[in-house]
Design an enzyme around this catalytic site. Sequence first.
Site, PDB file in Angstrom:
ATOM      1  N   SER A 125      61.617  33.628  22.335  1.00  0.00           N
ATOM      2  CA  SER A 125      61.086  34.613  21.380  1.00  0.00           C
ATOM      3  C   SER A 125      61.645  34.333  19.995  1.00  0.00           C
ATOM      4  O   SER A 125      62.760  33.818  19.851  1.00  0.00           O
ATOM      5  CB  SER A 125      61.527  36.001  21.837  1.00  0.00           C
ATOM      6  N   TYR A 150      67.966  42.699  25.115  1.00  0.00           N
ATOM      7  CA  TYR A 150      66.785  41.896  25.449  1.00  0.00           C
ATOM      8  C   TYR A 150      66.818  40.586  24.656  1.00  0.00           C
ATOM      9  O   TYR A 150      66.648  39.498  25.201  1.00  0.00           O
ATOM     10  CB  TYR A 150      65.485  42.667  25.140  1.00  0.00           C
ATOM     11  N   LYS A 154      67.220  36.261  25.724  1.00  0.00           N
ATOM     12  CA  LYS A 154      66.428  35.085  25.309  1.00  0.00           C
ATOM     13  C   LYS A 154      67.345  34.070  24.625  1.00  0.00           C
ATOM     14  O   LYS A 154      67.250  32.858  24.843  1.00  0.00           O
ATOM     15  CB  LYS A 154      65.308  35.515  24.361  1.00  0.00           C
ATOM     16  N   TYR A 178      57.793  32.680  21.057  1.00  0.00           N
ATOM     17  CA  TYR A 178      56.613  33.466  20.696  1.00  0.00           C
ATOM     18  C   TYR A 178      56.928  34.365  19.513  1.00  0.00           C
ATOM     19  O   TYR A 178      58.001  34.946  19.440  1.00  0.00           O
ATOM     20  CB  TYR A 178      56.171  34.385  21.831  1.00  0.00           C
ATOM     21  N   ARG A 232      54.821  40.791  10.230  1.00  0.00           N
ATOM     22  CA  ARG A 232      55.021  39.989  11.443  1.00  0.00           C
ATOM     23  C   ARG A 232      53.898  38.961  11.558  1.00  0.00           C
ATOM     24  O   ARG A 232      52.839  39.095  10.952  1.00  0.00           O
ATOM     25  CB  ARG A 232      54.966  40.871  12.697  1.00  0.00           C
TER      26      ARG A 232
HETATM   27  N1  UFG Z   1      55.692  49.547  14.421  1.00  0.00           N
HETATM   28  C1  UFG Z   1      55.337  50.759  13.864  1.00  0.00           C
HETATM   29  N2  UFG Z   1      55.040  51.787  14.700  1.00  0.00           N
HETATM   30  C2  UFG Z   1      55.076  51.664  16.063  1.00  0.00           C
HETATM   31  C3  UFG Z   1      55.429  50.420  16.633  1.00  0.00           C
HETATM   32  C4  UFG Z   1      55.742  49.376  15.782  1.00  0.00           C
HETATM   33  O1  UFG Z   1      55.309  50.901  12.646  1.00  0.00           O
HETATM   34  O2  UFG Z   1      54.811  52.671  16.762  1.00  0.00           O
HETATM   35  C5  UFG Z   1      56.017  48.416  13.544  1.00  0.00           C
HETATM   36  C6  UFG Z   1      57.431  47.932  13.704  1.00  0.00           C
HETATM   37  O3  UFG Z   1      58.306  48.680  12.889  1.00  0.00           O
HETATM   38  C7  UFG Z   1      57.295  46.479  13.260  1.00  0.00           C
HETATM   39  C8  UFG Z   1      55.887  46.101  13.684  1.00  0.00           C
HETATM   40  O4  UFG Z   1      55.196  47.327  13.881  1.00  0.00           O
HETATM   41  O5  UFG Z   1      57.368  46.399  11.876  1.00  0.00           O
HETATM   42  C9  UFG Z   1      55.855  45.310  14.973  1.00  0.00           C
HETATM   43  O6  UFG Z   1      56.600  45.996  15.942  1.00  0.00           O
HETATM   44  P1  UFG Z   1      56.563  45.592  17.484  1.00  0.00           P
HETATM   45  O7  UFG Z   1      57.467  46.536  18.209  1.00  0.00           O
HETATM   46  O8  UFG Z   1      55.168  45.478  17.952  1.00  0.00           O
HETATM   47  O9  UFG Z   1      57.137  44.105  17.477  1.00  0.00           O
HETATM   48  P2  UFG Z   1      58.571  43.559  16.998  1.00  0.00           P
HETATM   49  O10 UFG Z   1      58.291  42.566  15.947  1.00  0.00           O
HETATM   50  O11 UFG Z   1      59.524  44.632  16.693  1.00  0.00           O
HETATM   51  O12 UFG Z   1      59.077  42.948  18.348  1.00  0.00           O
HETATM   52  C10 UFG Z   1      58.544  41.743  18.790  1.00  0.00           C
HETATM   53  C11 UFG Z   1      58.568  41.663  20.316  1.00  0.00           C
HETATM   54  C12 UFG Z   1      59.962  41.580  20.837  1.00  0.00           C
HETATM   55  C13 UFG Z   1      60.761  40.543  20.104  1.00  0.00           C
HETATM   56  C14 UFG Z   1      60.674  40.746  18.620  1.00  0.00           C
HETATM   57  C15 UFG Z   1      61.324  39.636  17.865  1.00  0.00           C
HETATM   58  O13 UFG Z   1      57.932  42.789  20.883  1.00  0.00           O
HETATM   59  O14 UFG Z   1      59.881  41.222  22.194  1.00  0.00           O
HETATM   60  O15 UFG Z   1      59.309  40.738  18.216  1.00  0.00           O
HETATM   61  O16 UFG Z   1      61.405  39.925  16.517  1.00  0.00           O
HETATM   62  F1  UFG Z   1      62.057  40.609  20.451  1.00  0.00           F
END
Ligand code: UFG
Length: 336
Positions: A125, A150, A154, A178, A232
């Site tokens: 990841s 988590y 990784k 990923y 992202r």
């Molecule tokens: N977000 C919101 N509201 C929500 C959920 C997410 O605003 O209800 C935002 C988060 O703050 C973030 C973006 O959407 O800015 C993406 O959030 P995600 O939780 O979908 O994804 P992340 O980038 O936080 O996490 C992902 C993977 C993890 C991994 C991580 C590595 O889900 O497994 O990337 O950076 F560890």
Amino acid sequence: MKKVLVTGGAGYIGSHTVVALVERGYHPIIVDDLRNSSLIILEGLKKLCGDGFSFLSIDICDKNILFSVFEDHGIQAVIHFAAYKSVGESCVVPLRYYQNNLIGLMNVLEACQTFNVQKFVFSSSCTVYGEPNGRQVFENTPKHLPESPYGFTKWMGEQILEDLHRNTQPFNTLCLRYFNPIGAHPSGLIGELPVGIPNNLLPYITQTAAGIREYLTVFGNDYPTPDGTCIRDYIHVCDVAEAHVCALQHEGYVPLDVFNIGTGKGTSVLEMVETFNVVSGRELPYKLGDRRPGDITEIFANVEKSEAELGWKAQRTVEEALRDAWNWEQQLKQHD
Ligand code: UFG
């Protein structure tokens, strides 16, 4: 190398990879105890792939059973997905994460050594980059400590593989880092099945649009980005799946190599909401909220190495991914 063991093959990325493998003439052998998946996905796989795959309901943490699978099936390649993946949950029950993710990995690696497996593909990841110094990360961008147990599983998984390769040349190993996989198979037969309230942005968006959640909370709009929300690299899960086929087809002996699996393009949370509104024809209700602890401001992949050396490049747009995710959410209603 037609028989491929796919641990966690009934999970989100695993199931889409199984479809991609069958399309390319492989026979995936799924091992999955369905702890974090469901028969809905297996039914979808059956419709998409027919008899093109096998399914074994086993827990890879049980070493004896896992070894018997290698013994019985003449496995030559392994794609290892099986792991817990919720960042938030891992902070609450860290031991469960370390036990499952690391013991599972070590059992699979021991089996690969014992049964002379030739190729091993590890689900890593972009979390291993931690909070990067730059916005775009290359495979050789220095790793930083992750924010969650988590993430550490990784990070440690990659470390275990490095240590394994330091003194021995066990098997050709590729770590795929990923970025943010989203979307679903365009058929609407398989997709993401979050357990409980989703942590990730996409399932939260689609469940809100479906009326399951009242509104989306955007976690922070005061970040130093153009619209103030985090950025992202969202990538269609079918593109992620195809990267695994390229990893298996990767020629020559590479002891251990690492590849970014992203699109190379960053999208903000508000841009995702706007695009979702366009593809779904709806107006997603959302509220601006506080920052979520542990979130990094911006990260996206540099994908030059994956393109040049793996021969893989993401083909699908964020729009397609959002459309397919919304289609899947609507199909799911039929299973209620
Ligand atoms: N977000 C919101 N509201 C929500 C959920 C997410 O605003 O209800 C935002 C988060 O703050 C973030 C973006 O959407 O800015 C993406 O959030 P995600 O939780 O979908 O994804 P992340 O980038 O936080 O996490 C992902 C993977 C993890 C991994 C991580 C590595 O889900 O497994 O990337 O950076 F560890």
